[in-house]
Design a protein around this motif. Sequence first.
Motif, mmCIF file in Angstrom:
data_model
loop_
_atom_site.group_PDB
_atom_site.id
_atom_site.type_symbol
_atom_site.label_atom_id
_atom_site.label_comp_id
_atom_site.label_asym_id
_atom_site.label_seq_id
_atom_site.Cartn_x
_atom_site.Cartn_y
_atom_site.Cartn_z
ATOM 1 N N LYS A 104 11.765 7.840 2.619
ATOM 2 C CA LYS A 104 11.164 7.710 4.049
ATOM 3 C C LYS A 104 10.681 6.450 4.597
ATOM 4 C CE LYS A 104 7.678 10.931 6.255
ATOM 5 N NZ LYS A 104 6.739 11.832 6.116
ATOM 6 N N TYR A 105 10.059 5.691 3.642
ATOM 7 C CA TYR A 105 9.694 4.454 3.677
ATOM 8 C C TYR A 105 10.760 3.555 4.097
ATOM 9 C CZ TYR A 105 8.392 -0.292 2.039
ATOM 10 O OH TYR A 105 8.028 -1.823 2.205
ATOM 11 N N CYS A 106 11.882 3.518 3.415
ATOM 12 C CA CYS A 106 13.023 2.739 3.664
ATOM 13 C C CYS A 106 13.668 3.040 5.256
ATOM 14 C CB CYS A 106 14.229 2.923 2.893
ATOM 15 S SG CYS A 106 13.769 2.068 1.139
ATOM 16 N N LEU A 107 13.612 4.490 5.589
ATOM 17 C CA LEU A 107 14.124 4.841 6.847
ATOM 18 C C LEU A 107 13.167 4.230 8.019
ATOM 19 C CD1 LEU A 107 15.886 6.578 8.986
ATOM 20 C CD2 LEU A 107 14.316 8.501 8.454
ATOM 21 N N ALA A 123 0.603 -1.301 0.032
ATOM 22 C CA ALA A 123 -0.025 -0.115 0.002
ATOM 23 C C ALA A 123 0.858 1.318 0.123
ATOM 24 C CB ALA A 123 -0.988 0.060 1.382
ATOM 25 N N CYS A 124 2.211 1.219 0.896
ATOM 26 C CA CYS A 124 3.023 2.448 0.529
ATOM 27 C C CYS A 124 3.326 2.863 -0.653
ATOM 28 C CB CYS A 124 4.141 2.212 1.485
ATOM 29 S SG CYS A 124 3.710 2.193 3.234
ATOM 30 N N GLY A 125 3.711 1.704 -1.455
ATOM 31 C CA GLY A 125 4.056 1.978 -2.613
ATOM 32 C C GLY A 125 2.892 2.518 -3.675
ATOM 33 N N TYR A 126 1.676 1.635 -3.479
ATOM 34 C CA TYR A 126 0.326 2.280 -4.206
ATOM 35 C C TYR A 126 0.239 3.546 -4.084
ATOM 36 C CZ TYR A 126 -4.198 1.562 -6.272
ATOM 37 O OH TYR A 126 -5.194 1.719 -7.199
#
Length: 189
Positions: free
Chosen positions: A124-127, A114-117
């Motif tokens: 920020k996602y990787c962190l 969902a984060c990608g969608y």
Amino acid sequence: MLDFLRESTPYWVYWFAFLGPFWQEDAAVAFAATASASGMGRPLPLFIAIYVGLFLSDIWKYWPGYYALKVKRFAHYAEKKHVTDLKDKVQTNLLATLFAARFIPLTRIPAYVACGYFHVNYIKYCLYIAITALVYVALAFGICHLLGTILGEHLKWALPAIGIPIVILFLCYNYWKARRSESKAGSTE
């Protein structure tokens, strides 16, 4: 060069800790933590192996959601009201969302996709994935080492006796889930 790994620890322990999250995250973390606490492997290399493996196994899960918007069949869902409301909530509360996904069973992969969608900022996602993985691994190692201390040296055999059945249960559950989804797919055709 790899002297910090030496002693009597077989290398497969570290490789399993590193590669395990690509197959089943929770079982791999349980294995690494119990292996560390029971003396099967050195704590720091095991911690690093499971942490890096966990991080790498999670960051790619962003991309299926990201590329789903390029498929016309999935792209139209992004404009629906409830989806845009959810997108706003995820983007506003990203750290809380990823912490919840890390610790609530069966929510991890859907949340990451969902984060990608929702086109969450990938850096920020990787962190945040790195932070949640660090907390998760630290908790698992802390609990296992605390149990090892409580049980004492003469009862350290109990950690693998607890950890190995947990790993086996995770593996059996995944096998059962895969077989069940195969049978559902076969019955709908």
